[in-house]
Design an enzyme around this catalytic site. Structure first.
Site, PDB file in Angstrom:
ATOM      1  N   GLY A   1     -26.755  21.567  -6.666  1.00  0.00           N
ATOM      2  CA  GLY A   1     -26.295  20.570  -7.639  1.00  0.00           C
ATOM      3  C   GLY A   1     -26.422  21.014  -9.077  1.00  0.00           C
ATOM      4  O   GLY A   1     -25.897  20.362  -9.988  1.00  0.00           O
TER       5      GLY A   1
ATOM      6  N   THR B   1     -32.265  22.611   2.044  1.00  0.00           N
ATOM      7  CA  THR B   1     -32.436  21.666   0.940  1.00  0.00           C
ATOM      8  C   THR B   1     -31.324  21.974  -0.037  1.00  0.00           C
ATOM      9  O   THR B   1     -31.482  22.782  -0.948  1.00  0.00           O
ATOM     10  CB  THR B   1     -33.807  21.857   0.270  1.00  0.00           C
ATOM     11  OG1 THR B   1     -34.039  23.244   0.064  1.00  0.00           O
ATOM     12  CG2 THR B   1     -34.900  21.268   1.114  1.00  0.00           C
ATOM     13  N   GLY B   2     -30.173  21.356   0.167  1.00  0.00           N
ATOM     14  CA  GLY B   2     -28.988  21.577  -0.673  1.00  0.00           C
ATOM     15  C   GLY B   2     -29.366  21.518  -2.113  1.00  0.00           C
ATOM     16  O   GLY B   2     -29.312  22.513  -2.823  1.00  0.00           O
ATOM     17  N   THR B   3     -29.797  20.392  -2.560  1.00  0.00           N
ATOM     18  CA  THR B   3     -30.678  20.254  -3.719  1.00  0.00           C
ATOM     19  C   THR B   3     -30.132  20.298  -5.112  1.00  0.00           C
ATOM     20  O   THR B   3     -29.190  21.023  -5.446  1.00  0.00           O
ATOM     21  CB  THR B   3     -31.771  21.359  -3.696  1.00  0.00           C
ATOM     22  OG1 THR B   3     -32.399  21.322  -2.460  1.00  0.00           O
ATOM     23  CG2 THR B   3     -32.780  21.160  -4.777  1.00  0.00           C
ATOM     24  N   THR B   4     -30.837  19.494  -5.936  1.00  0.00           N
ATOM     25  CA  THR B   4     -30.863  19.786  -7.370  1.00  0.00           C
ATOM     26  C   THR B   4     -32.321  19.766  -7.777  1.00  0.00           C
ATOM     27  O   THR B   4     -33.043  18.817  -7.503  1.00  0.00           O
ATOM     28  CB  THR B   4     -30.109  18.715  -8.180  1.00  0.00           C
ATOM     29  OG1 THR B   4     -28.911  18.387  -7.526  1.00  0.00           O
ATOM     30  CG2 THR B   4     -29.837  19.204  -9.580  1.00  0.00           C
TER      31      THR B   4
END
Lengths: 231, 261
Positions: A162, A30-33
């Site tokens: 992010g 979950t690369g995510t911000t």
């Protein structure tokens, strides 16, 4: 951010070259911000909805806001498998604890349980978690448990790959004692900026407001994201 | 089996182990354990508006004892105190159990253990020793008291049967009935710790039997706003003031008795 380092490391280790696509070898991340903000009477939490395996978006409508108890949520970033596994364990532990005590658990307890798992298995895990919720003793609280297993309470916390792009935005736009609506506005604006710049973040914005009266969830679809440029 | 052994008048004994019920549904070993508590000198605990105060009538069996030895009030955690009556060695071992429970809780969950939960955990441990013939029940009752920001003042008592009860005021030991009568006269919900500590001293002095038991030491401790949430023995000046109040009140009552004559 942590996910990017991990994928580069894996690339060096594996013997696969450009023959096969990277999503056959890369871990699901979950690369995510993600972020969470305290306000008078509760917390507002938000996340993007992109899950990647390398450059392929495995899930574009992910729910990264996971309930741990009635008024306690966690925001997950890092390895999808690791964070799901930890969240399941903590949900069990907290549920048991709450039944034993015969009262609703404290957010601080949930955060400590996350820390215990994240710190003990820090070498094997890749998990950056923000724990946020409401309890009747101390109201709305946000605790962050980044990679490595530290625990600290913050009025505002951002996480995921992010998050690096919005530290400046948060520092300049967050003020203490905001209302719920102001928090929702701030979170959706910040997430939108991060999703615009971070390749590992995108999709829809998922929001939740947690207070004594319960949890209100909402989704902001791609075409309704707050706009920061005319392009 | 010994349970079938007949006594002289032909009745069968059911009191030899905790794993045997009597025909009328009692576990005699547990009741005998409670008798051991009743033989001990009195301990009381009272919960007030802003804290909890403990008072123990510590009978001094010999002038050779060092003052302050054989304490009957223990620290279980920073914010939790425990006053005991009964077999002191059993009580000491239970205080260690309580300490470990409180410490493990903080280690696992990151905050102070709520007193209700602690008393239930220790009560569960005490209860376990009432189930088997290989061990005997604990011969002590104890009163747990705490003060923290979240729950305020709390008071719980555990007896040898392994039940825990929450209280505003509670007494254990030989003069517990007399002490309870005195405690019931107090309006503890409206009192502060400073006021209450004097009343606790007075009650111990009232219930102390001058004829049967000679010298005694008064052990006083408190936990509340006045100590910033830390359980500790009452400071020397406060204790002296409390004992003076207790002694003066007793003299007044004696004087008023004489007038009525």
């Amino acid at each position: 951010m942590a996910a990017a380092t991990a994928t580069r490391f894996c690339q060096q280790l594996s013997s696969v070259s450009d023959m096969s696509p990277d999503w056959t070898t890369k871990e699901v991340s979950t690369g995510t911000t993600i972020m969470a903000v305290e306000y008078e009477g509760g917390v507002v939490i938000g996340a993007d909805s992109r899950t990647t395996t390398g450059a392929y978006i495995a899930n574009r409508v992910t729910d990264k806001l996971t309930p741990i108890h009635d008024r306690i949520f966690c925001c997950r970033s890092g390895s999808a498998a690791d964070t799901q596994a930890i969240a399941d364990i903590v949900t069990y532990q907290l549920g048991f604890h709450s039944i034993e005590l015969d009262e609703a658990p404290l957010v601080q307890t949930a955060a400590n349980l996350f820390k215990a798992s994240c710190y003990r298995y820090r070498e094997e895990l890749m998990a950056g978690i923000i724990v946020a919720g409401w309890d009747k003793r101390r109201g709305g609280q946000v605790y962050t448990v980044p990679v490595g297993g530290m625990l600290v309470r913050q009025p505002v916390s951002v996480g995921g790959s992010g998050s690096t792009y919005i530290y400046g935005f948060m520092d300049s736009n967050y003020k203490p004692n905001m209302t719920k609506e102001q928090c929702l506005h701030l979170v959706s604006g910040a997430l939108s900026l991060a999703m615009e710049r971070d390749g590992s973040s995108g999709g829809v914005i998922r929001l939740a407001a947690i207070s004594e009266s319960g949890v209100e969830r909402q989704v902001i679809l791609g075409n309704q994201l707050p706009k920061w440029s005319t392009a | 089996m010994r349970e079938g052994l007949k006594t002289q008048d032909g009745g069968i004994q059911y009191d030899l182990s905790a794993s045997t019920f009597s025909p009328d549904g009692r576990v005699f070993q547990v009741e005998y354990a409670m008798k051991a508590v009743e033989n001990s000198s009195t301990a009381i605990g009272i919960r007030c508006k802003d804290g909890v105060v403990f008072g123990v009538e510590k009978l001094v069996l010999s002038k050779l004892y060092e003052q302050g030895s054989n304490k009957r009030i223990f620290n279980v955690d920073r914010h939790v105190g425990m006053a005991v009556a009964g077999l002191l060695a059993d009580a000491r071992s239970l205080s260690e159990v309580a300490r470990e429970e409180a410490s493990n809780f903080r280690s696992n969950y990151g905050h102070n253990i709520p007193l209700k939960h602690l008393s239930e955990r220790v009560a569960m441990y005490v209860h376990a020793y009432t189930l088997y013939s290989a061990v005997r029940p604990f011969g002590c009752s104890f009163i747990l008291g705490s003060y923290d920001q979240d729950d305020g003042p709390q008071l719980y008592m555990v007896d040898p049967s392994g039940i825990s009860y929450g209280y505003w005021g509670c007494a254990i030991g030989k003069a517990k009935q007399a002490a309870k009568t005195e405690i019931e006269k107090l309006q503890m919900k409206d009192m502060t710790c400073r006021e209450l500590v004097k009343e606790v001293a007075k009650i111990i002095y009232i219930v102390h039997d001058e004829v049967k038991d000679k010298a005694f030491e008064l052990e006083l401790s408190w936990v509340g706003e006045v100590t910033n949430g830390k359980h500790e023995l009452v400071p020397k000046d406060v204790r002296e003031e409390a004992e003076k109040y207790a002694k003066d009140s007793l003299e007044e009552e004696d004087d008023s008795d004489e007038e009525n004559m």
